[in-house]
Design a protein around this motif. Structure first.
Motif, PDB file in Angstrom:
ATOM      1  N   PRO A 132      15.630  27.736   4.745  1.00  0.00           N
ATOM      2  CA  PRO A 132      15.912  26.577   3.886  1.00  0.00           C
ATOM      3  C   PRO A 132      14.849  26.501   2.782  1.00  0.00           C
ATOM      4  CG  PRO A 132      14.996  25.872   6.001  1.00  0.00           C
ATOM      5  CD  PRO A 132      15.221  27.340   6.100  1.00  0.00           C
ATOM      6  N   GLN A 133      15.199  25.858   1.654  1.00  0.00           N
ATOM      7  CA  GLN A 133      14.329  25.880   0.476  1.00  0.00           C
ATOM      8  C   GLN A 133      12.908  25.381   0.767  1.00  0.00           C
ATOM      9  OE1 GLN A 133      16.292  24.999  -3.320  1.00  0.00           O
ATOM     10  NE2 GLN A 133      14.601  23.634  -3.780  1.00  0.00           N
ATOM     11  N   HIS A 134      12.782  24.313   1.589  1.00  0.00           N
ATOM     12  CA  HIS A 134      11.448  23.725   1.830  1.00  0.00           C
ATOM     13  C   HIS A 134      10.588  24.594   2.751  1.00  0.00           C
ATOM     14  CE1 HIS A 134      13.765  22.351   5.299  1.00  0.00           C
ATOM     15  NE2 HIS A 134      12.625  22.108   5.919  1.00  0.00           N
ATOM     16  N   LEU A 135      11.209  25.564   3.425  1.00  0.00           N
ATOM     17  CA  LEU A 135      10.432  26.456   4.314  1.00  0.00           C
ATOM     18  C   LEU A 135      10.404  27.896   3.815  1.00  0.00           C
ATOM     19  CD1 LEU A 135      11.647  25.336   7.879  1.00  0.00           C
ATOM     20  CD2 LEU A 135       9.413  24.913   6.847  1.00  0.00           C
ATOM     21  N   ARG A 136      10.982  28.126   2.627  1.00  0.00           N
ATOM     22  CA  ARG A 136      11.171  29.498   2.140  1.00  0.00           C
ATOM     23  C   ARG A 136       9.857  30.283   2.084  1.00  0.00           C
ATOM     24  NH1 ARG A 136      14.139  29.027  -3.165  1.00  0.00           N
ATOM     25  NH2 ARG A 136      12.050  28.634  -3.923  1.00  0.00           N
ATOM     26  N   GLU A 184       3.143  25.985   1.586  1.00  0.00           N
ATOM     27  CA  GLU A 184       4.121  24.987   1.133  1.00  0.00           C
ATOM     28  C   GLU A 184       3.447  23.704   0.648  1.00  0.00           C
ATOM     29  OE1 GLU A 184       7.008  25.573   0.354  1.00  0.00           O
ATOM     30  OE2 GLU A 184       7.587  27.337   1.486  1.00  0.00           O
ATOM     31  N   ARG A 185       2.156  23.547   0.972  1.00  0.00           N
ATOM     32  CA  ARG A 185       1.415  22.377   0.464  1.00  0.00           C
ATOM     33  C   ARG A 185       0.747  22.698  -0.859  1.00  0.00           C
ATOM     34  NH1 ARG A 185      -1.723  20.617   5.940  1.00  0.00           N
ATOM     35  NH2 ARG A 185       0.115  20.211   7.199  1.00  0.00           N
ATOM     36  N   GLY A 197       9.151  25.174  -3.708  1.00  0.00           N
ATOM     37  CA  GLY A 197      10.180  24.144  -3.609  1.00  0.00           C
ATOM     38  C   GLY A 197      11.165  24.057  -4.762  1.00  0.00           C
ATOM     39  N   LYS A 198      11.170  25.064  -5.653  1.00  0.00           N
ATOM     40  CA  LYS A 198      12.065  25.016  -6.814  1.00  0.00           C
ATOM     41  C   LYS A 198      13.283  25.900  -6.584  1.00  0.00           C
ATOM     42  CE  LYS A 198       8.347  24.239 -10.163  1.00  0.00           C
ATOM     43  NZ  LYS A 198       7.529  24.863 -11.207  1.00  0.00           N
ATOM     44  N   SER A 224      17.370  28.495 -10.488  1.00  0.00           N
ATOM     45  CA  SER A 224      17.672  28.216 -11.892  1.00  0.00           C
ATOM     46  C   SER A 224      16.485  27.540 -12.595  1.00  0.00           C
ATOM     47  CB  SER A 224      18.927  27.347 -12.017  1.00  0.00           C
ATOM     48  OG  SER A 224      18.822  26.229 -11.182  1.00  0.00           O
ATOM     49  N   VAL A 225      15.737  26.691 -11.860  1.00  0.00           N
ATOM     50  CA  VAL A 225      14.558  26.033 -12.446  1.00  0.00           C
ATOM     51  C   VAL A 225      13.461  27.064 -12.717  1.00  0.00           C
ATOM     52  CG1 VAL A 225      12.715  24.341 -12.013  1.00  0.00           C
ATOM     53  CG2 VAL A 225      15.065  23.812 -11.357  1.00  0.00           C
ATOM     54  N   ILE A 226      13.256  27.967 -11.750  1.00  0.00           N
ATOM     55  CA  ILE A 226      12.230  29.023 -11.908  1.00  0.00           C
ATOM     56  C   ILE A 226      12.593  29.915 -13.099  1.00  0.00           C
ATOM     57  CG2 ILE A 226      11.200  31.076 -10.816  1.00  0.00           C
ATOM     58  CD1 ILE A 226      11.741  29.600  -8.085  1.00  0.00           C
TER      59      ILE A 226
END
Length: 503
Positions: free
Chosen positions: A152-156, A334-335, A462-463, A466-468
């Motif tokens: 998942p995006q938050h754990l990538r 992630e922090r 966390g991006k 498309s944002v990156i």
């Protein structure tokens, strides 16, 4: 309550999938680097005896060293070949099946190593090292891709970084198994070289039970049902619409496009800075000399007055250092974000390289300087593990889209293996020619890498893709007028216009 239970089982499925893939994957890279240290003298004796028995030739010391150097460094050549075939294999077979098929190279290599002594053939060890290198080259590319696409995006970042944790664990495991009391003794060296078959066997028995990468299933295969099932199993709950929408958006953007080839990325302006970033960071990971420090460690420990029979135990400390640092990096990434960890790692390595140089310069005059040298080796490896060791493997997953990702990993992997081979070959000469200043070139690499990351690499934590991509396009299309930029924003990441009427 049941929802929380489902979430727990999901994280368990994800954790077990990561462990299964990594045991037969990046763990092998670290393990196969480490197990070659302890049997050095035994294999050199074996080479000498083989020549004497076959051709009645007594080899000179430098000739034995040359054959030994080929055995050690040909691993990099195999890795380079593995990195090149990893891309086409992942496209053809998928991420999971590719990792399973990869064990063919490993098992063949282990069998050759095991029977080389009975067959009295050092050539079999060389071929074995090539095959094991191919295995490592493929897994170093495919595994972070598989993890990055399944998490998942938050754990990538954290999930992708576990590749580095297992590499470091492989180094420690290889150092422990290589102890004289276990398999590092004269009668057992062929079993030590073949022991890499055991993690491969564990992977073959466990990985088939886990799902394929959801992104691969939907974007490459067009199988939405299988993608949803895979996501459901990996998350342990109903699929979040936002996550599925992001994958569907990427599928729409890449519709009708075939997977990119590596040379196409070099001519594509829309991925120019992504490619430069991946190549620089992958090269710096090896050119900083961290993997070579393992070879140099025993020399420094002997200089520090540690007796020969104790050196093997102290050397285990170097692997343990990297393992500990990789776990810390996993918890922090992630922090703190990717840029912070990469830059911080390279800046700290520069400082320790300078201190190390000073310590080596005054080693003859001040009695406690050898201990400072030892401390520098440990802190250098710790700093490497805190950033470059792990974050480097995450980058191609986060900054390239599905059609370009396999090609990007091929290029990144090739840079890594070529530079590992170069450093492996020139390191002994650096030590002999530059003596106490041998770490000055590595300090320069670390400074330049930290500067590049600070100036040009956007944060990806966390991006969405498309944002990156939008952030990279500010560099890729810096001098183009704003009107053109807004019109083609959605297409940049593909490198060619996606004929969609609605933007």
């Amino acid at each position: 309550m049941s929802h929380a239970g489902e979430q727990k089982s999901s994280s368990l499925t994800l954790v077990l999938m990561v462990a299964s893939a990594a045991i037969g994957g990046t763990l092998q890279y670290g393990y196969n680097l480490a197990i070659m240290n302890s049997p050095t003298t035994f294999i050199q004796t074996f080479i000498n005896e083989t020549f004497l028995e076959r051709w009645d030739i007594q080899l000179e010391d430098y000739q034995v060293t040359l054959v030994w150097t080929i055995i050690v460094s040909i691993f990099s050549l195999g890795g380079f070949a593995g990195a090149l075939i990893a891309g086409p294999m992942t496209i053809r077979f998928g991420r999971k099946k590719c990792l399973l098929l990869n064990n063919i190279f490993l098992m063949s290599g282990a069998l050759l190593a095991l029977t080389s002594r009975a067959a009295k053939s050092f050539e079999m060890i060389i071929i074995s090292r090539v095959l094991v290198g191919i295995n490592a080259g493929i897994s170093m590319n495919v595994q972070p891709m598989y993890f990055g696409e399944s998490a998942p995006q938050h754990l990538r970042g954290a999930i992708s970084l576990s590749s580095a944790v297992f590499t470091a664990f492989g180094v420690v495991l290889g150092q422990v198994v290589g102890l004289r009391e276990i398999l590092g003794s004269e009668p057992c060296w062929q079993y030590l070289l073949a022991s890499n078959a055991i993690p491969g066997l564990i992977q073959l028995l466990t990985l088939p039970w886990f799902p394929e990468s959801p992104r691969y299933l939907l974007i490459d295969r067009g199988d939405k049902e299988a993608c949803i099932n895979a996501l459901r199993r990996l998350r342990g709950c109903e699929v979040q619409s936002s996550e599925l929408d992001e994958i569907l958006q990427e599928q729409a953007e890449t519709k009708g496009m075939r997977p990119r080839r590596p040379w196409e990325l070099f001519t594509d302006r829309s991925v120019r800075w992504q490619l430069i970033s991946v190549m620089i960071v992958s090269s710096a990971m090896q050119l900083c000399g961290n993997d070579s420090i393992y070879f140099y460690a025993s020399y420094v420990f002997k200089e520090a007055g540690i007796s020969d029979d104790k050196v093997q135990y102290v050397t285990i400390g170097t692997g343990t250092c990297e393992f500990t640092a990789c776990i810390m990096c996993n918890l922090l990434v992630e922090r703190k974000g990717r840029r912070f960890m990469l830059m911080g790692g390279f800046i700290l390595m520069t400082i320790w390289a300078v201190v190390f140089t000073i310590a080596l310069s005054f080693q003859q005059y001040i009695s406690w300087m050898p201990y400072l040298s030892m401390a520098c080796i440990f802190t250098y490896i710790l700093s490497f593990g805190m950033g470059p060791a792990g974050v480097t493997g995450v980058l191609p997953t986060e900054i390239f889209n599905q059609t370009a990702r396999p090609a990007a990993y091929m290029i990144a992997g090739s840079m890594m293996w070529i530079n590992l081979g170069i450093i492996g070959m020139i390191f002994p000469f650096l030590v002999s020619e530059l003596s106490e200043y041998c770490f000055v070139p590595f300090a320069a690499v670390c400074v330049l890498s930290a500067l590049y990351i600070g100036l040009f690499l956007p944060e990806t934590k966390g991006k969405s893709l498309s944002v990156i991509t939008r952030e990279f396009n500010k560099l890729n299309f810096k001098n183009q007028d704003k009107n053109f930029e807004s019109q083609t924003e959605a297409q940049y990441q593909l490198g060619e216009v996606c004929h969609s009427t609605a933007l």
